[in-house]
Motif scaffolding. Sequence first.
Motif, PDB file in Angstrom:
ATOM      1  N   GLN A 174       6.777  -7.067 -22.126  1.00 48.64           N
ATOM      2  CA  GLN A 174       6.158  -6.564 -23.346  1.00 48.64           C
ATOM      3  C   GLN A 174       5.803  -7.742 -24.249  1.00 48.64           C
ATOM      4  O   GLN A 174       6.483  -8.767 -24.245  1.00 48.64           O
ATOM      5  N   ILE A 175       4.742  -7.578 -25.045  1.00 48.72           N
ATOM      6  CA  ILE A 175       4.336  -8.620 -25.982  1.00 48.72           C
ATOM      7  C   ILE A 175       3.900  -7.981 -27.296  1.00 48.72           C
ATOM      8  O   ILE A 175       3.516  -6.806 -27.342  1.00 48.72           O
TER       9      ILE A 175
ATOM     10  N   VAL B 133       1.127  -8.921 -30.390  1.00 47.87           N
ATOM     11  CA  VAL B 133      -0.048  -9.779 -30.571  1.00 47.87           C
ATOM     12  C   VAL B 133      -0.504  -9.738 -32.023  1.00 47.87           C
ATOM     13  O   VAL B 133      -0.289  -8.759 -32.742  1.00 47.87           O
TER      14      VAL B 133
ATOM     15  N   VAL C  94      -0.863 -13.933 -28.302  1.00 44.40           N
ATOM     16  CA  VAL C  94       0.523 -13.524 -28.089  1.00 44.40           C
ATOM     17  C   VAL C  94       1.391 -14.157 -29.181  1.00 44.40           C
ATOM     18  O   VAL C  94       1.423 -15.379 -29.338  1.00 44.40           O
TER      19      VAL C  94
ATOM     20  N   ALA D 166       7.130 -12.375 -27.115  1.00 44.78           N
ATOM     21  CA  ALA D 166       7.125 -11.885 -25.734  1.00 44.78           C
ATOM     22  C   ALA D 166       8.556 -11.697 -25.259  1.00 44.78           C
ATOM     23  O   ALA D 166       9.471 -12.418 -25.686  1.00 44.78           O
TER      24      ALA D 166
ATOM     25  N   GLU E  56      -4.590 -12.482 -25.469  1.00 43.52           N
ATOM     26  CA  GLU E  56      -4.151 -11.204 -24.907  1.00 43.52           C
ATOM     27  C   GLU E  56      -4.814 -10.938 -23.563  1.00 43.52           C
ATOM     28  O   GLU E  56      -4.177 -10.407 -22.634  1.00 43.52           O
TER      29      GLU E  56
ATOM     30  N   SER F  25      -2.759 -10.295 -20.086  1.00 41.63           N
ATOM     31  CA  SER F  25      -2.937  -9.056 -19.315  1.00 41.63           C
ATOM     32  C   SER F  25      -3.338  -9.351 -17.881  1.00 41.63           C
ATOM     33  O   SER F  25      -3.006  -8.585 -16.962  1.00 41.63           O
TER      34      SER F  25
ATOM     35  N   GLN G  38       3.036  -4.215 -21.450  1.00 44.47           N
ATOM     36  CA  GLN G  38       2.987  -3.371 -22.637  1.00 44.47           C
ATOM     37  C   GLN G  38       2.617  -4.234 -23.841  1.00 44.47           C
ATOM     38  O   GLN G  38       3.253  -5.255 -24.097  1.00 44.47           O
ATOM     39  N   ILE G  39       1.587  -3.808 -24.577  1.00 45.78           N
ATOM     40  CA  ILE G  39       1.041  -4.605 -25.678  1.00 45.78           C
ATOM     41  C   ILE G  39       1.097  -3.774 -26.961  1.00 45.78           C
ATOM     42  O   ILE G  39       0.659  -2.625 -27.003  1.00 45.78           O
ATOM     43  N   ARG G  40       1.675  -4.373 -28.015  1.00 51.68           N
ATOM     44  CA  ARG G  40       1.713  -3.741 -29.332  1.00 51.68           C
ATOM     45  C   ARG G  40       1.339  -4.776 -30.391  1.00 51.68           C
ATOM     46  O   ARG G  40       1.448  -5.978 -30.163  1.00 51.68           O
TER      47      ARG G  40
END
Length: 478
Positions: free
Chosen positions: A30-31, A33, A42, A45, A60, A64, A71-73
């Motif tokens: 998961q990261i 951003v 990023v 992380a 990003e 990816s 998982q990106i938030r």
Amino acid sequence: MNKWVYVHFPHLLLDYQLALQPPVLTDSPQILVTSQQGQRLVHQATAAALQQGVRLQMTEVLASTLVTHLQIRDYHEQQEQRVLQQLAQLVYQDVAQLVLIPPQGLLCEVASLVRLHGGYPNLISYLQQRLQQWPLRYQLSCGYSPLSARLLAQAQQGVINENPAVIQQALAELSITACGFTPSQQQRLQEVGMQRLGQLMQVPRAELGRRFGKALVLYMAELQGELPSPQHYYQPPLSFQQYLDLLAEIPSWPQLLFPLKRLLQQAEAFLQGHQQSTRMLLIKAHHRHGQPTQVRVAFAHPVWQQQDLLQLSQLHLERQQLVQPVLGLTVVIQQTEPRVASNQALLTETKQSETNIDSLVSLLQARLGTDKVHRITLHQHWLPEQRGQLQAWQRAQAVQAAGQHSSLRVKRPLWLLPEPQPIQVQDWDLHWGPEHLATGWWLSEPVQRDYFIGVDKNQRQAWLFKDQQGWYLHGWFS
């Protein structure tokens, strides 16, 4: 001696969010951003993402590409600052001189604590144990000034040593780019061949000011501890109300217990820091639409530890239903009271018995509802039917205490039959009496009775009376 300790949390918000998820979900990459100059980079992380090649400040898109199912938030600095304040409540239990350095740092003045903990190594070990209560990645470093400790921790060069010379040597190895200089200052230093902080530390102050200006002279004075910088020490809040954002909508109370546990851990730290207990919590479940669902959790006895708060809250929540999925949780501590230490040497059995009864009542109230648990209270009334009444447990305590001093309590049973039952007196062995009762003469139906204590053939002790109509059984003694 190095009297300052700086704790840097490079992935504070992400680690905190992971702590709210079940352990089975924490191993996924998961990261978080941020957007900088039109690019999404990023910012934080997980260890799983870093092991698969993700690096901080990487785009990003590239992250990816390197990691499937990443998982990106979005990163929110205000949320991270709130987490830092919550973390400060935990550390404040041990360190009173505490400074928040938003959004990811805590600065501790520890000179006054060395003797308390029996030496510098013991103090650092104790502080590390306290930080382990939260599953956060951090870097801790000592320093003879706030700036020296901060630079080493932020550069991931933590030094745990009370010798200032060791700190001096570690600082000399730091890159100029890791010292917090402005871009223009970095450029000027690098143009004259300075790549390490140690090179700058060897330049005399007068020459340093002449070549690079007053700002750099003040920086070096602050670094060496010659210019104490004013600190705004942390003051814990007087009340507790913590909100928690959830990473996804949660449809049921059982699934909310894991994040609720973290909030109650913070509640325990607050109560411990203020030496208080509570008799009520307010839990709010926030939804996407409409008003939040509110659940009040009342306790029959004062509690403050997380395990008690969680157990009783869980029993309360099992009786509730969620009409909508939950996006956030809020816990508010209500009805606080000072914590009173009990003397374990006097009346130990009595104190333990009272504690067990209070705990049992709290469990019954949580399971059945506060309005379903009652106790019998005694009132100063000559008519037996009016003397014992059912009242809610908490409201009855003062009345019960007053009734315990009555001399009638010795000769009258607490439990009476709903209606007196006719008996044959020859079936009973009368042991005590008569006690003549004449009351209510000012009413239309006055009461005149002679009470006795009798024992039946099964050796059960009962309360009997005789009036103009005959003999009656009115109650049983325990």
